[in-house]
Scaffold this active site. Structure first.
Site, mmCIF file in Angstrom:
data_model
loop_
_atom_site.group_PDB
_atom_site.id
_atom_site.type_symbol
_atom_site.label_atom_id
_atom_site.label_comp_id
_atom_site.label_asym_id
_atom_site.label_seq_id
_atom_site.Cartn_x
_atom_site.Cartn_y
_atom_site.Cartn_z
ATOM 1 N N GLY A 75 0.795 -1.122 -0.031
ATOM 2 C CA GLY A 75 0.006 -0.018 0.102
ATOM 3 C C GLY A 75 0.893 0.973 0.086
ATOM 4 C CB THR A 76 3.785 2.155 1.824
ATOM 5 O OG1 THR A 76 3.181 2.120 3.098
ATOM 6 C CG2 THR A 76 4.701 3.389 2.085
ATOM 7 C CG ASN A 149 -5.196 3.887 8.885
ATOM 8 O OD1 ASN A 149 -5.458 4.794 8.020
ATOM 9 N ND2 ASN A 149 -4.412 4.019 9.592
ATOM 10 C CD GLN A 177 -7.374 -0.935 7.227
ATOM 11 O OE1 GLN A 177 -7.991 -1.854 7.209
ATOM 12 N NE2 GLN A 177 -6.010 -0.860 7.370
ATOM 13 C CG HIS A 199 -0.347 -6.549 4.669
ATOM 14 N ND1 HIS A 199 -0.246 -6.070 6.078
ATOM 15 C CD2 HIS A 199 -0.129 -5.353 3.926
ATOM 16 C CE1 HIS A 199 0.011 -4.911 6.049
ATOM 17 N NE2 HIS A 199 0.017 -4.430 4.945
ATOM 18 C CB THR A 235 12.683 -9.074 -11.009
ATOM 19 O OG1 THR A 235 13.921 -8.906 -11.737
ATOM 20 C CG2 THR A 235 12.290 -10.515 -11.176
ATOM 21 C CB CYS A 321 5.491 5.366 13.215
ATOM 22 S SG CYS A 321 6.359 5.262 14.981
HETATM 23 C C1 LIG Z 1 -5.461 3.140 4.753
HETATM 24 C C2 LIG Z 1 -3.898 2.533 4.614
HETATM 25 N N1 LIG Z 1 -3.096 3.079 3.518
HETATM 26 C C3 LIG Z 1 -1.982 2.190 3.614
HETATM 27 C C4 LIG Z 1 -1.177 1.398 4.292
HETATM 28 C C5 LIG Z 1 0.039 0.932 4.089
HETATM 29 O O1 LIG Z 1 0.175 -0.103 3.390
HETATM 30 P P1 LIG Z 1 1.336 -1.487 3.415
HETATM 31 O O2 LIG Z 1 1.458 -1.808 4.802
HETATM 32 O O3 LIG Z 1 0.964 -2.318 2.506
HETATM 33 O O4 LIG Z 1 2.559 -0.415 3.249
HETATM 34 C C6 LIG Z 1 -1.861 1.074 5.203
HETATM 35 C C7 LIG Z 1 -1.407 -0.027 6.398
HETATM 36 O O5 LIG Z 1 -1.646 -0.006 7.508
HETATM 37 C C8 LIG Z 1 -3.405 1.512 5.655
HETATM 38 O O6 LIG Z 1 -4.125 1.187 6.553
#
Ligand SMILES: Cc1ncc(COP(=O)(O)O)c(C=O)c1O
Length: 371
Positions: A75-76, A149, A177, A199, A235, A321
């Site tokens: 997600g990040t 989240n 979420q 995940h 990759t 964090c």
């Molecule tokens: C709303 C939201 N965005 C982004 C993320 C980040 O995702 P990732 O842990 O896969 O980098 C999270 C993870 O806690 C999340 O809850």
């Protein structure tokens, strides 16, 4: 049977969920499939087929064409790619992100000089504010999450998308979420870009997706080879991608039942909290069924988390964090909770949770809070 620590109750699905058996089986199947999907030989092509098939299945599940799916490391990265990738091509314009975004959007927004869209006392983005900001001009992109989240509050994404569309502004939503928990149709939501992570719904960690409108011009953040149609070099993580897809398919096919049970759990927790005299965030608005954030006046969220952990229940303060330290919630601050912003705890459940888990969670919370 879900792996975990014996005798414990896991109520931190919004942080991460246990691996679904379907994802596990698929990943085990692919452990020895080592070919590089970019290689022309048969070994490579066998892996290319898995990637193509995975992309097609994600596209079908999300209601988009396969070419719009970009696999990322989570997600990040998907959110970074959306914001940085688009703003790199549109640097003369401004980015707006909501005040309640996950840190990966919020901090990326800060780096990019983004403006902050305020929220009301329910945690919902102020649409009038947004409308005025877009009317004033100069904005190129807006990013507002689908569900929060920390408290699960669902944003009026369709309305936000419509406001953006009318102003010719690109709209991104972080759906980390919601995907796998609620039906998410990218085009019905009106999002030009949408992110999610494997995940959170029972796939492996370290893999995610950014869905991008085909005609959208953006730069890659990771440059190198031409993978992912030049949008994300490196990759491909074949095993994780296929595992995530298996989890998503399972989540979507079991969604009606899982969501119904999650809603029963939320109802139960909500009414028990009221009995205990505790309030939860966003109780008056739509929220995802698997997350509840409880305000614990007079008790630091951190202490409640530790107290519950000692009683065998895993919960969290809402967001942790990377260092594992917990901090005051910027989300609760933005909503107007003031000093209570550090006095909250999040309970969240998911595909392998049972009613007895949330019952144990409420008992532990009551005991810690001396109720
Ligand atoms: C709303 C939201 N965005 C982004 C993320 C980040 O995702 P990732 O842990 O896969 O980098 C999270 C993870 O806690 C999340 O809850």
């Amino acid at each position: 049977m879900v792996a975990g620590v014996a005798g414990r109750v896991y109520l931190d699905y919004a942080a991460t969920a246990p691996l679904r058996p379907q994802a596990r089986a698929r990943m085990v199947e692919l452990l020895d499939q080592f070919g590089n999907p970019s290689s022309v030989h048969a070994e490579g092509q066998a892996s290319r087929i898995v990637m193509d098939e995975s992309r097609r299945r994600v596209a079908d599940l999300m209601g988009v064409r396969a070419e719009r799916v970009v696999f990322t490391s989570g997600g990040t990265e998907a959110n970074n790619l959306a914001l940085r990738g688009f703003m790199a091509k549109n640097s003369s314009k401004r980015l707006l992100v909501s005040a309640v975004e996950h840190d990966c959007v919020r901090n990326t927004g800060k780096v990019l000089g983004a403006g902050e869209i305020p929220v009301d006392s329910n945690g919902i983005v102020k649409l009038d504010w947004l409308q005025d900001a877009l009317t004033a001009g100069g904005v190129g992109m807006v990013s507002v999450m689908h569900a929060n989240n920390e408290n699960g509050v669902v944003q009026p994404v369709q309305e936000i998308a419509a406001i953006c569309k009318a102003a010719g502004v690109v709209f991104h939503t972080d759906a980390v979420q919601t995907v796998g928990h609620r039906p998410v149709d990218v085009d019905a939501l009106g999002a030009d870009m949408l992110s999610f992570a494997g995940h959170k719904f029972g796939g492996p960690k370290g893999v995610g997706v950014l869905i991008v409108k085909s005609e959208l011009e953006m730069d890659a953040v990771l440059t190198g080879g031409g993978q992912e149609r030049n949008r994300r070099a490196g990759t491909e993580n074949l095993m994780a991608v296929a595992g995530m897809v298996a989890a998503l398919e399972a989540a979507v096919s079991q969604m009606t039942d899982e969501r119904k049970l999650a809603a029963q759990m939320k109802d139960y927790v909500g009414s028990e909290l009221r009995e205990l005299g505790l309030d939860f965030v966003g109780s008056r608005v739509d929220g995802v069924e698997h997350v509840i954030q409880v305000i614990t006046p007079g008790m630091r969220g951190e202490d409640v988390v530790i107290g519950m952990d000692m009683r065998g229940v895993a919960v969290s303060q809402g967001s942790a964090c990377g260092s594992g330290r917990v901090k005051e919630s910027h989300v609760l601050q933005a909503i107007g909770y003031g000093e209570l912003a550090g006095q909250a705890v999040r309970l969240s459940w998911g595909w392998a949770s049972e009613m007895s888990d949330v019952m144990a969670g409420v008992r532990a919370l009551g005991s810690v809070a001396g109720k």
